[in-house]
Design a protein around this motif. Structure first.
Motif, PDB file in Angstrom:
ATOM      1  N   ALA F  24       0.828  -1.209   0.000  1.00 15.77           N
ATOM      2  CA  ALA F  24       0.000   0.000   0.000  1.00 15.77           C
ATOM      3  C   ALA F  24       0.862   1.258   0.000  1.00 15.77           C
ATOM      4  CB  ALA F  24      -0.917   0.001   1.216  1.00 15.77           C
ATOM      5  N   GLU F  25       0.341   2.330  -0.597  1.00 13.00           N
ATOM      6  CA  GLU F  25       1.065   3.604  -0.617  1.00 13.00           C
ATOM      7  C   GLU F  25       1.090   4.247   0.774  1.00 13.00           C
ATOM      8  OE1 GLU F  25      -0.987   2.741  -3.254  1.00 13.00           O
ATOM      9  OE2 GLU F  25       0.796   2.281  -4.430  1.00 13.00           O
ATOM     10  N   THR F  40      -5.369   0.974   4.947  1.00  9.96           N
ATOM     11  CA  THR F  40      -4.414   1.159   3.852  1.00  9.96           C
ATOM     12  C   THR F  40      -4.939   2.220   2.900  1.00  9.96           C
ATOM     13  OG1 THR F  40      -5.480  -0.516   2.480  1.00  9.96           O
ATOM     14  CG2 THR F  40      -3.705  -1.280   3.903  1.00  9.96           C
ATOM     15  N   THR F  42      -4.668   3.495  -1.111  1.00  9.76           N
ATOM     16  CA  THR F  42      -4.265   3.133  -2.472  1.00  9.76           C
ATOM     17  C   THR F  42      -4.401   4.349  -3.368  1.00  9.76           C
ATOM     18  OG1 THR F  42      -4.986   0.845  -2.205  1.00  9.76           O
ATOM     19  CG2 THR F  42      -4.851   1.669  -4.458  1.00  9.76           C
ATOM     20  N   GLU F  62     -13.570   1.991   1.877  1.00  7.41           N
ATOM     21  CA  GLU F  62     -14.310   0.745   2.052  1.00  7.41           C
ATOM     22  C   GLU F  62     -13.972   0.177   3.424  1.00  7.41           C
ATOM     23  OE1 GLU F  62     -14.402  -2.002  -1.152  1.00  7.41           O
ATOM     24  OE2 GLU F  62     -14.858  -0.450  -2.629  1.00  7.41           O
ATOM     25  N   TYR F  63     -14.920  -0.573   3.949  1.00 10.43           N
ATOM     26  CA  TYR F  63     -14.825  -1.062   5.319  1.00 10.43           C
ATOM     27  C   TYR F  63     -15.230  -2.521   5.346  1.00 10.43           C
ATOM     28  CZ  TYR F  63     -16.502  -1.519  10.244  1.00 10.43           C
ATOM     29  OH  TYR F  63     -16.736  -1.914  11.538  1.00 10.43           O
ATOM     30  N   ARG F  92     -19.526   4.908   3.869  1.00 12.14           N
ATOM     31  CA  ARG F  92     -19.914   6.235   3.386  1.00 12.14           C
ATOM     32  C   ARG F  92     -19.460   7.311   4.374  1.00 12.14           C
ATOM     33  NH1 ARG F  92     -24.479   6.662  -0.230  1.00 12.14           N
ATOM     34  NH2 ARG F  92     -25.520   8.089   1.193  1.00 12.14           N
ATOM     35  N   ARG F  96     -16.749  10.360   3.534  1.00  9.85           N
ATOM     36  CA  ARG F  96     -17.229  11.742   3.676  1.00  9.85           C
ATOM     37  C   ARG F  96     -16.382  12.498   4.686  1.00  9.85           C
ATOM     38  NH1 ARG F  96     -22.493  10.198   4.682  1.00  9.85           N
ATOM     39  NH2 ARG F  96     -22.242  10.636   6.891  1.00  9.85           N
ATOM     40  N   THR F 113      -8.097   5.510  -2.303  1.00 10.04           N
ATOM     41  CA  THR F 113      -9.070   4.627  -1.656  1.00 10.04           C
ATOM     42  C   THR F 113      -8.514   4.166  -0.319  1.00 10.04           C
ATOM     43  OG1 THR F 113      -9.838   3.843  -3.787  1.00 10.04           O
ATOM     44  CG2 THR F 113     -10.397   2.476  -1.878  1.00 10.04           C
ATOM     45  N   ASP F 115      -8.903   1.629   2.647  1.00 10.49           N
ATOM     46  CA  ASP F 115      -9.529   0.385   3.091  1.00 10.49           C
ATOM     47  C   ASP F 115      -9.323   0.225   4.585  1.00 10.49           C
ATOM     48  OD1 ASP F 115     -10.615  -1.272   0.795  1.00 10.49           O
ATOM     49  OD2 ASP F 115      -8.674  -0.660   0.011  1.00 10.49           O
ATOM     50  N   CYS F 116     -10.414  -0.008   5.291  1.00 11.75           N
ATOM     51  CA  CYS F 116     -10.350  -0.190   6.740  1.00 11.75           C
ATOM     52  C   CYS F 116     -10.872  -1.585   7.044  1.00 11.75           C
ATOM     53  CB  CYS F 116     -11.221   0.856   7.436  1.00 11.75           C
ATOM     54  SG  CYS F 116     -10.695   2.541   7.022  1.00 11.75           S
TER      55      CYS F 116
END
Lengths: 237, 237, 237, 237, 237, 237
Positions: F24-25, F40, F42, F62-63, F92, F96, F113, F115-116
């Motif tokens: 991941a970045e 992470t 991306t 995203e979760y 969401r 936000r 993006t 990701d959790c």
């Protein structure tokens, strides 16, 4: 003899209220007795891929029932995750029926989507959707004509539909839900304003029917459709 | 005048080969010209929830097309993740049609599922499915009777189906694919062996039809079905 | 000792009938005893996105079972709404196996889809699909060559597959369903006509196996595949 | 010669950290070089319907990759709406492999679910999942034994897995991602602690392999698994 | 300053028409300016599994928008195959909000489902759904009470909701669509008739807000809700 | 009085470990007591269709929860076939919230993006995801800045979140699972490093709350966020 007390060849009271939603290019609320369907027409410049570049227009339809339009609550199809077989059949029928009244060359390469949403159901929702859908279509096309987006009227002749069936041994016009759930033979008839036929669907449930009976139902259907066409004309005048 | 050189009222060659799969309680491969459909009947002791405890039997149907049954390959519905609208309509029609020939009391609380899988398509697959489906049903019920699981024959009268349409301005019997894709009016007729009607579905595509034309197509359908019923009788003798 | 009375190293009767559907570019019905699989090949000019512009061809496969190909009826995957894990595994195996026999440069940027549909199942459907799939592929490629669409033959060497297993303590060739459901060790072997290996999958169910047993099964597999390659050659001659 | 500088028969550094999540009945984080997989075991008293009442236990597995466990982000399968073919294949393999080390009678009618979630991927995730999954299973079963819920140890012998392949013409042990993406032949080997075989899966990508090569890879696999079994023992001591 | 010409603390015209569908146990059409939502309440004797046997009741909600309730047509969620994230959020909010006004012990072990279907949208559909949903709930509970199915009134205090936001730098009450799409800060406030708070949701889009601003919006919300509660009382009197 | 023995305004121990996955970045593992979330970031050059060509960037999230992150195992959403309502709401909210700290013009037309993925859950996973997600975002943006891909820092001010609630009648900071499942009023507060508000979500479960209580919770939230912002600064220094 009919649960509603109607004559064998008597339709339910029909009313068609137009302009019921401010966003749609055409809309109406059609009431056939206690069957209430909201019909809207949406104009779009794009067409489905299979006619792209053909110069032809397209008319399609979608159909839905509000969860509590029925006696007991139905599950919402969006929650179930797919449209049921009955929904799919009905929306294909509505689209096919309405296209039969449209000159797709004159319409030009654009799509009109007719949405029919049943607010309250008491039998005959697919027929009411076709009849009301035509009104929404007519109003949307009027807008196109007014704006000069089409040269000649792409609507050939009004399209309307009515159900007939054999209830308690008698041919009856415009079945309501109590009749529909008892009828041994049941048909949906889509006609043009000039009396010619577009679609005939007759089914026997646990019985059969004869050609003579088919003729009697067709007679009733022609009578019914002529009344519906008059109601359409009144609403779109 | 017909692409195949057939007479207006001439059916395609029909053959019905039975016992084509060893696992099913009844099976046949029906060939209507180049349309080939494999039909199997499965007997099960359970019934759908809505008739549990009613003492009534149930007959239902499913329909599918092999991906390369058609000229160009169709996507497999299992891969797409759902059955298309056409599939759903057809399988509902097959089930409803076959049930019209069944005495559900005599059948008793059991279910028979008819699977119709199109191996090769050349028009008229839904009609071939009904006609072949009836044969599979007959064979499965024969097994029930032989085993003494039913007392009297639950099959009332054979059920068969044929398509008719108006092709190049003429009423023709048993449309093949080249005719079907050109026909302005197109109908599917499901009848019993005694000539009475179970289901009539007529549609106009971009045109309309008259009651006289409807009568002509019905005449053809009755002729066609009598030939199909004879073929069914031959196959199940 | 085997339920079928076969010798330990005896295959079931194999037959491969070609040209069984008029629409596919290549097709066959392969019968390994009571296992019957219809295999078709579809030629398309497009390739999947991940090789677009690479000049390479692609061969892929899909697999399905008719609902009543089995002893008791299986639910139709299109009705369930997805392909099961077993289906997905098998179609990945078929595609990978067949690609091992293809020179994708010589094939050029086109796709061939092999559909394998099980008409009747009695064990070994994935192996029959690979063996029959190769025949459909061979016939479709012959068409390409005849039309001059490929310069040299893109098929390197025939690909065939057979299952072997340890049944009642003995290594046996070409398991049928009664053996397969009892075997403690069970393998699928995909080989080329020259005897070299493409894919080996061996699994123990509730037991283990030794390297010696693995060798015995490989010996059987090589014998079996050489017979299958001969049957393929006969069918495509 | 290997990108990592490892010897042909040299494994990546293996570490197995246990007790990494407080909720699971057994858990570990297994690291095979840069491949990191979190494995948890869940004990449940219910079993799948097909063994209800049999007195037998069940071990099953699920597998997933975090979206950014890979070089470029993968779409989350929950968002796509289904598990891909590779996921399904892998989780079936893990479950089948682990069950081969379990005495299902001694386990009794309960289910253990092994979840393998890839935190970081660098080749060999399915093998790491099996090896780590065994550790989680061992720890959960230890809990059962301590609580007296099982009488005798239901675990027969440790299960571990390693990949081997032919890279740059040489047989190598424990492929990392750079090797895996180049290897012409690639295999996954699941063995028991005593060296016997549970599952062998070998595939050629665009080439073939011989029985001799298969033997060389098996030799490597046996060496690798014996090291993994030692690491498992160390972690669960 | 507001596009509609309203004062900062001025609500849109509210009307609540009850008894709009004959099948539902409670129903209303609520209009907040051009936002029109049809709300129905369905009584059922069953409860969700997680409270079976607890003696407690349940109130839940579903929400949908007709495809042409919006300026441009939205895809029907039933056709897409799932409810979008926004729909899911809103229906969870409606259910949670209404439950805050219900004594679930007094309701007894039964479920009331509130369906909120947006006929025409112009901002604030979730708040209108809560306010109208309460009316449908009230009417359905009245039926229960009349029938003697509950002993004491399970509704504690009316629940209503309104949106407020910061538009062009000013706190405004009851945002319509043109305001909503421009507002930097936007909140939904669910309150009881006595002014106490049930749910507060405030979001900044591309900006932030202070505690002082939050207070000003709360002041507006309390004013708005008191007007809505009066309208509810009028409709259900 | 709190199950954990913490003071009313005492946070759980916070630790943020960065660089936890090599692909991941940006990445971190945030631990708020026993709640552990892997976050992470991306970087991608493409943006969603609705802002293509606008020059603006996008941050989305995203979760997910690992199946055994919870006390009893949850079904994997990928296996269920869709993300649940709670998941959708949370992702969401995360997206936000983070966007409120980003200057989308300065970010330029690219997407990040977040990701959790919850490794272990003990209450407050959505807040931990926002706080940790910001760290991953910060690290990824640092990479962009180092590479000269953005001219000025597109991150305006750190974003962090904490939950507060009324537990046993007292306002408490940073609810853990035992508190969360008992609290009558429960809120999530997203703030910027300068104390200004981004998102406030307060819900009563079976009770109501007053404006005074709301103020007390806000006080706690501001205290908590200032500690989290310090931890973020420490981790990214």
């Amino acid at each position: 003899m009919r649960p509603s007390g109607r004559e064998l060849s008597e339709m339910r009271a029909v009313s068609i209220e137009t302009g019921v939603t401010k966003h749609a290019e055409g809309s109406c609320l059609i009431r056939m007795g206690d069957t209430h369907v909201l019909c809207t027409a949406t104009l779009e410049d794009r067409v489905p891929p299979f006619i792209k570049g053909s110069g032809l227009g397209w008319v399609t339809a979608e159909y839905g029932m509000l969860p509590r339009s029925t006696t007991s609550r139905m599950r919402r199809e969006a929650a179930v995750g797919k449209q049921g077989g009955r929904t799919v059949e009905i929306q294909r029928l509505i689209g096919r029926s309405l296209r039969a009244g449209v000159d797709r060359v004159a319409l030009g390469e654009r799509q009109i989507t007719i949405d029919c949403d049943v607010i309250q159901a008491d039998g005959g929702t697919r027929c009411a959707s076709i009849t009301g859908g035509w009104v929404a279509l007519r109003l949307a096309v009027n807008k196109l004509m007014k704006a000069g987006d089409v040269i000649s009227d792409p609507l050939i002749s009004p399209v309307a539909a009515v159900s007939c069936g054999i209830y308690a041994g008698q041919p009856v016009l415009d079945l309501d839900y109590p009749e529909d759930s008892e009828a041994g033979v049941d048909g949906n008839f889509v006609l043009r304003g000039d009396g010619s036929l577009i679609e005939v669907q007759m089914s026997a449930e646990g019985t059969v029917f004869s050609r003579d009976q088919m003729g009697e139902l067709l007679d009733l259907a022609q009578k019914g459709v002529s009344e519906l066409v008059a109601a359409q004309a009144g609403a779109t005048a």
